[in-house]
Each structure stands twice: as C-alpha cells, then as structure tokens.
Motif scaffolding. Structure first.
Motif, short mmCIF file in Angstrom:
data_model
loop_
_atom_site.label_atom_id
_atom_site.label_comp_id
_atom_site.label_asym_id
_atom_site.label_seq_id
_atom_site.Cartn_x
_atom_site.Cartn_y
_atom_site.Cartn_z
N MET A 176 0.86 -1.17 0.00
CA MET A 176 0.00 0.00 0.00
C MET A 176 0.91 1.23 0.00
SD MET A 176 -2.89 0.98 2.82
CE MET A 176 -3.93 -0.36 2.31
N SER A 177 0.67 2.17 -0.85
CA SER A 177 1.51 3.37 -0.90
C SER A 177 0.91 4.48 -0.07
CB SER A 177 1.66 3.85 -2.36
OG SER A 177 0.45 4.46 -2.77
N THR A 178 1.71 5.52 0.17
CA THR A 178 1.24 6.65 0.96
C THR A 178 0.12 7.40 0.27
OG1 THR A 178 3.00 8.01 0.04
CG2 THR A 178 3.40 7.02 2.19
N SER A 179 -0.13 7.13 -0.98
CA SER A 179 -1.20 7.83 -1.69
C SER A 179 -2.57 7.57 -1.04
CB SER A 179 -1.22 7.46 -3.17
OG SER A 179 -1.51 6.08 -3.31
N THR A 180 -2.69 6.48 -0.28
CA THR A 180 -3.96 6.22 0.40
C THR A 180 -4.17 7.20 1.55
OG1 THR A 180 -2.94 4.59 1.84
CG2 THR A 180 -3.96 3.77 -0.18
N LEU A 181 -3.11 7.85 1.97
CA LEU A 181 -3.19 8.89 3.00
C LEU A 181 -2.85 10.21 2.31
CD1 LEU A 181 -1.38 7.08 5.94
CD2 LEU A 181 -3.81 7.19 5.48
N THR A 182 -3.81 10.74 1.60
CA THR A 182 -3.63 11.89 0.72
C THR A 182 -2.85 13.02 1.39
OG1 THR A 182 -5.68 11.32 -0.38
CG2 THR A 182 -4.82 13.54 -0.74
N GLY A 183 -1.75 13.39 0.75
CA GLY A 183 -0.96 14.52 1.21
C GLY A 183 0.14 14.18 2.20
N THR A 217 7.99 7.56 11.13
CA THR A 217 8.72 7.56 9.87
C THR A 217 7.82 6.96 8.81
OG1 THR A 217 10.80 7.32 11.06
CG2 THR A 217 10.83 6.84 8.70
N VAL A 218 7.52 7.74 7.79
CA VAL A 218 6.64 7.31 6.71
C VAL A 218 7.49 6.91 5.52
CG1 VAL A 218 4.78 8.02 5.15
CG2 VAL A 218 4.83 8.87 7.52
N ALA A 219 7.25 5.72 5.00
CA ALA A 219 7.97 5.21 3.84
C ALA A 219 7.02 5.17 2.64
CB ALA A 219 8.50 3.81 4.15
N ASP A 220 7.59 4.94 1.46
CA ASP A 220 6.75 4.82 0.27
C ASP A 220 5.72 3.70 0.43
OD1 ASP A 220 7.78 6.89 -1.29
OD2 ASP A 220 9.47 5.65 -1.94
N ASP A 221 6.13 2.64 1.09
CA ASP A 221 5.23 1.53 1.39
C ASP A 221 4.79 1.68 2.84
OD1 ASP A 221 3.94 -0.87 1.81
OD2 ASP A 221 5.69 -2.12 1.39
N LEU A 222 3.49 1.88 3.08
CA LEU A 222 2.99 2.08 4.44
C LEU A 222 3.37 0.94 5.38
CD1 LEU A 222 -0.54 3.69 4.22
CD2 LEU A 222 1.59 4.69 4.99
N ALA A 223 3.50 -0.26 4.85
CA ALA A 223 3.87 -1.39 5.70
C ALA A 223 5.23 -1.18 6.34
CB ALA A 223 3.85 -2.69 4.90
N ALA A 224 6.06 -0.32 5.76
CA ALA A 224 7.39 -0.03 6.29
C ALA A 224 7.40 1.19 7.21
CB ALA A 224 8.38 0.17 5.14
N ALA A 225 6.23 1.81 7.42
CA ALA A 225 6.15 2.96 8.33
C ALA A 225 6.46 2.50 9.74
CB ALA A 225 4.76 3.58 8.26
N ARG A 226 6.98 3.42 10.55
CA ARG A 226 7.36 3.07 11.92
C ARG A 226 7.02 4.21 12.86
NH1 ARG A 226 11.00 -0.31 14.80
NH2 ARG A 226 11.96 0.76 16.56
N ALA A 227 6.43 3.85 14.00
CA ALA A 227 6.13 4.82 15.06
C ALA A 227 6.90 4.42 16.30
CB ALA A 227 4.64 4.85 15.35
N ASP A 228 7.58 5.38 16.91
CA ASP A 228 8.29 5.20 18.18
C ASP A 228 7.81 6.28 19.13
OD1 ASP A 228 10.52 3.12 17.75
OD2 ASP A 228 10.72 4.42 15.99
N THR A 267 4.83 -2.27 14.82
CA THR A 267 5.32 -3.42 14.08
C THR A 267 4.65 -3.54 12.71
OG1 THR A 267 3.73 -4.84 15.23
CG2 THR A 267 5.97 -4.73 16.15
N SER A 268 3.46 -2.92 12.55
CA SER A 268 2.81 -2.92 11.24
C SER A 268 1.77 -1.80 11.19
CB SER A 268 2.14 -4.27 10.95
OG SER A 268 1.04 -4.49 11.80
N PHE A 269 1.54 -1.32 9.97
CA PHE A 269 0.54 -0.29 9.72
C PHE A 269 0.01 -0.50 8.32
CE2 PHE A 269 -0.42 4.25 8.46
CZ PHE A 269 -1.58 4.34 9.20
N ASP A 270 -1.32 -0.51 8.17
CA ASP A 270 -1.91 -0.70 6.84
C ASP A 270 -2.74 0.49 6.39
OD1 ASP A 270 -4.32 -0.83 8.20
OD2 ASP A 270 -4.66 -2.96 7.81
#
Length: 179
Positions: free
Chosen positions: A1-8, A47-58, A96-99
């Motif tokens: 899933m790309s960040t485009s699903t979270l517009t902007g 941290t937001v990546a091109d692929d939301l599955a790789a996003a990370r929150a600390d 550990t994951s975000f969709d």
C-alpha cells in the motif's frame, strides 16, 4: 500500500507535536462511572515510507505525567500500585505494522511488552501559518491493564471492583514534518 492512500502525507520523519497531541484513557470506576485521564509528556517520531507497511512509530510517555484532574488519584496512579513511575519512568510504543487504518505495535509498561492494535483515522495534512507541514491522526483501542502488571484493585461490597481491568485508549496525534 503506498502513501497515496493517506492523501498529502509525504515520506520522511514526522515528530509528535506535544502541544497538539493527547494520549488519553478511560477506565470505569465503581463499574458505572467513566474516569478519563491523559499523559502530558509524550514524545516520539513517525517515519513514513513509500510503502505504508514499512512505516514506523516510536513513542515514549513519561508515566509520572498522568493527569486525571484529581491530585490524589494521580499520586496513586504514579505509585507502585499502578505505574511505579520511580522504577519505570517511561512507557513506550514501537509499531510493528501499519496498513493505513490499523496500527499494531509493542506497548511496554513496567518492563512488560505486549502487542496492541489500534484503529487509526487519518485527519489529513495541513500547512500552518509559519510554513510547517502538519499531519493529524486519531487512534483508538482497548487493553486489559492486568496484562502489564497493573493489577491493583478493591472488591466492592455488592460485587464488582473499584477499577475496571479494560481500559479504552484514545489518541489525538498531531505530527510536524522534519526538514
């Protein structure tokens, strides 16, 4: 899933804006009344990546910053009966994951880590009057506080307990994009 699903929402590191963020909770008192509280010292990054599955929150929360509007209750929550803020000054959440709509991660309280899943609503992205890019999210979920060793309670004369084991979590999060 790309960040485009979270517009902007652009890729990169975003920092929690503590003045526009609230990490709140709701417990039942006497099994009938809702008691609301929040933590006033919350820091972290997303941290937001091109692929939301790789996003990370600390996220780090100072346990002594708990505020319910009642000083005696706050002192009890900070004590060894609950958060034991002297021995465990921080609780943390590491994703550990975000969709895009569900965030899962490890919540650590009193040295105990357990997985937690939160439902997430994306509020959008805006630029403030000073040119800073901001993003907003709401996250909700429910935990059983006893899973983290928060077991203090008192039995009621007619049944039930003083404080619910189930705790609702409600987070209003504003992030600031780092340059």
């Amino acid at each position: 899933m790309s960040t485009s699903t979270l517009t902007g929402l652009s890729t990169g590191t975003w920092t929690i804006d503590p003045t526009h963020t609230e990490v709140g909770f709701v417990a039942r008192h006497l099994m009938v009344t809702k008691v609301r509280g929040r933590f006033t010292d919350v820091t972290g990054t997303v941290t937001v990546a091109d692929d939301l599955a790789a996003a990370r929150a600390d996220v780090t929360i100072k346990t002594a910053s708990v505020a319910t509007g009642t000083p005696d209750r706050d002192a009890h929550l900070v004590s060894a009966d609950f958060f034991d803020a002297e021995a465990f000054p921080e609780m943390t959440f590491v994703s550990t994951s975000f969709d895009g709509s569900t965030l899962t991660g490890d919540l650590t309280i009193k040295g105990i880590s357990k997985p937690v899943t939160l439902d997430v609503d994306f509020g959008g992205v805006a630029t403030d009057p000073w040119g800073n890019e901001k993003a907003a999210f709401e996250a909700t979920g429910e935990i059983d506080r006893t899973d983290w060793g928060l077991t203090w309670n008192a039995n009621l004369e007619k049944g039930g307990v003083l404080v619910s084991e189930k705790i609702k979590i409600a987070i209003d999060l504003q992030l600031a994009k780092q340059a």
